[in-house]
Design an enzyme around this catalytic site. Structure first.
Site, PDB file in Angstrom:
ATOM      1  N   ASP A  18       0.827  -1.218   0.000  1.00 42.10           N
ATOM      2  CA  ASP A  18       0.000   0.000   0.000  1.00 42.10           C
ATOM      3  C   ASP A  18       0.851   1.253   0.000  1.00 42.10           C
ATOM      4  O   ASP A  18       0.402   2.322  -0.412  1.00 42.10           O
ATOM      5  CB  ASP A  18      -0.939  -0.014   1.197  1.00 42.10           C
ATOM      6  CG  ASP A  18      -1.950  -1.133   1.023  1.00 42.10           C
ATOM      7  OD1 ASP A  18      -1.649  -2.266   1.432  1.00 42.10           O
ATOM      8  OD2 ASP A  18      -3.002  -0.879   0.415  1.00 42.10           O
ATOM      9  N   ASN A  53       1.877  -3.039   4.088  1.00 42.90           N
ATOM     10  CA  ASN A  53       0.881  -3.867   3.384  1.00 42.90           C
ATOM     11  C   ASN A  53      -0.111  -4.369   4.427  1.00 42.90           C
ATOM     12  O   ASN A  53       0.002  -4.070   5.629  1.00 42.90           O
ATOM     13  CB  ASN A  53       1.578  -5.025   2.640  1.00 42.90           C
ATOM     14  CG  ASN A  53       0.632  -5.712   1.670  1.00 42.90           C
ATOM     15  OD1 ASN A  53      -0.045  -5.049   0.891  1.00 42.90           O
ATOM     16  ND2 ASN A  53       0.547  -7.024   1.718  1.00 42.90           N
ATOM     17  N   LYS A  54      -1.084  -5.109   3.969  1.00 45.54           N
ATOM     18  CA  LYS A  54      -2.161  -5.592   4.839  1.00 45.54           C
ATOM     19  C   LYS A  54      -1.635  -6.219   6.125  1.00 45.54           C
ATOM     20  O   LYS A  54      -0.622  -6.931   6.105  1.00 45.54           O
ATOM     21  CB  LYS A  54      -2.997  -6.594   4.030  1.00 45.54           C
ATOM     22  CG  LYS A  54      -4.167  -7.212   4.750  1.00 45.54           C
ATOM     23  CD  LYS A  54      -5.119  -6.205   5.345  1.00 45.54           C
ATOM     24  CE  LYS A  54      -5.638  -5.185   4.362  1.00 45.54           C
ATOM     25  NZ  LYS A  54      -6.351  -4.050   5.003  1.00 45.54           N
TER      26      LYS A  54
END
Ligand code: MRU
Length: 375
Positions: A252, A262-263
């Site tokens: 992201d 990121n997630k």
């Protein structure tokens, strides 16, 4: 990519009606394939915030089209009011989600386009539409190129295994649903599969919103890529038993010095990968680079979402999509949506310009034009 034989991107202008932007409303997948019309910037901002659309590249493209919709709604205003409405639209979109830097990148690009442009209100509306289309097309091409650059990594492992199946673990959905097409992490995987390389994907479910179990599994299945959904905590066990040849995730926001947001849960997979000598790759288009910050853990804003996403789970029951409660009603829940994987745990970054080490010299080696902007 194709959905039951028909090609779809994740976002497009409605045919015969340029005042409507259409998206796949991802909240209902894999159970229902719903197309939603966006006609105002408010609807675009809600679509981002409430995750009708999600994934860093798609968030950026949706925001760019959101500005166009804001401009259309203000088309009868005198130019000074028109520009005030545009500024308000930018503020609204900027506050929709904080982590994916593509959102800010796309909005800045639209505003940059408007700066010093003197084509009047009509011209500005057309410019915002054209720029949104340009951004969408560039993101699509970047993802395609990530596939071209990344496929060799899968091919090498396949050769080293004498053509046996390459097992790839991925987290969240960094597939075509998160982008305009192809995906980031999935782009090399789709290409490898299309080229006849045997691949199998371990799909992390990705609690709490289950982007892996719902979206990645759905897209891989539609493309015929063999895959298995695993609970989020399984990856370490698989790696200890040589059942994972490589990890590929999306991002992201990646600071140009190499730390990757990121997630949530990505960091733990990277730790397990390092402990087991499994290469850990991150695939991202250049729109996901943060060229200002240098310390991902300290500086990347991490979105916290509503606790209801942790305390409830959504699924299909007797033909109806329902939310059911999982936890004691009175327990508090925390919902951190992203985490940061330090660059030292990242084997390499796969971008539209090629593969580089996850550090300043690697990234600036591929994007030398940014050298003046950073540091
Ligand atoms: O909260 P989401 O679903 O928007 O998070 C998405 C991810 O974390 C993806 O892995 C990331 O955006 C890469 S998308 C190509």
């Amino acid at each position: 990519m194709k959905v039951d034989g028909k090609h779809f991107n994740t976002i497009w202008i409605k045919s015969n009606d340029e005042s409507v932007i259409q998206i796949i409303d991802q909240r209902w997948l894999p159970h229902r394939f719903v197309i939603e019309d966006l006609t105002t910037v408010e609807e675009a901002a809600i679509a981002i915030k409430d995750m009708h659309v999600r994934g860093a590249p798609l968030i950026g493209v949706t925001a760019a089209y959101g500005m166009y919709l804001a401009a259309l709604s203000a088309s009868d205003e005198p130019e000074s009011n028109f520009m005030r409405k545009i500024d308000q639209a930018v503020d609204m979109l900027r506050s929709s989600r904080p982590t994916a830097v593509n959102l800010f990148w796309a909005l800045d690009r639209q505003m940059e386009g408007l700066r010093d442009f003197d084509g009047g209100v009509e011209g500005k509306i057309r410019l915002l539409l054209d720029l949104a289309g340009e951004i969408a097309a560039e993101e699509l091409e970047s993802c395609r190129l990530i596939g071209e650059h990344g496929v060799g990594l899968i091919e090498s492992i396949s050769k080293a295994k004498s053509g046996e199946t390459v097992n790839i673990l991925t987290h969240c959905n960094a597939g075509w649903l998160a982008c305009v097409d192809y995906g980031t992490a999935t782009s090399p995987i789709y290409l490898a599969h299309d080229n006849g390389i045997k691949v199998h994907v371990w799909v992390d479910e990705t609690r709490p919103r289950n982007q892996g179990a719902r979206l990645t599994a759905w897209e891989l299945g539609k493309h015929g890529v063999p895959h298995t959904i695993v609970a989020d905590n399984v990856g370490g066990h698989l790696m200890q038993h040589d059942m994972v040849d490589m990890v590929i995730t999306g991002s992201d926001r990646t600071v140009y010095t190499g730390d990757v947001a990121n997630k949530i849960g990505t960091y733990l997979k990277a730790l397990a990968a390092q402990d087991n000598n499994v290469p850990f790759y991150v695939a991202l288009p250049s729109s996901t680079f943060d060229w200002e910050n240098t310390d991902g853990v300290a500086q990347i804003p991490i979105e916290q979402r509503d606790e209801s996403e942790v305390k409830n789970i959504i699924g299909l029951n007797e033909g109806e999509i329902r939310s059911v409660s999982l936890t004691p009603e009175t327990s508090a829940a925390a919902n951190y949506a992203f985490d940061v994987t330090p660059s030292r745990l990242v084997t390499a970054l796969i971008t539209e310009r090629g593969i580089c080490s996850a550090d300043e010299s690697g990234v600036l080696g591929l994007f030398p034009e940014k050298s003046d902007q950073v540091g």
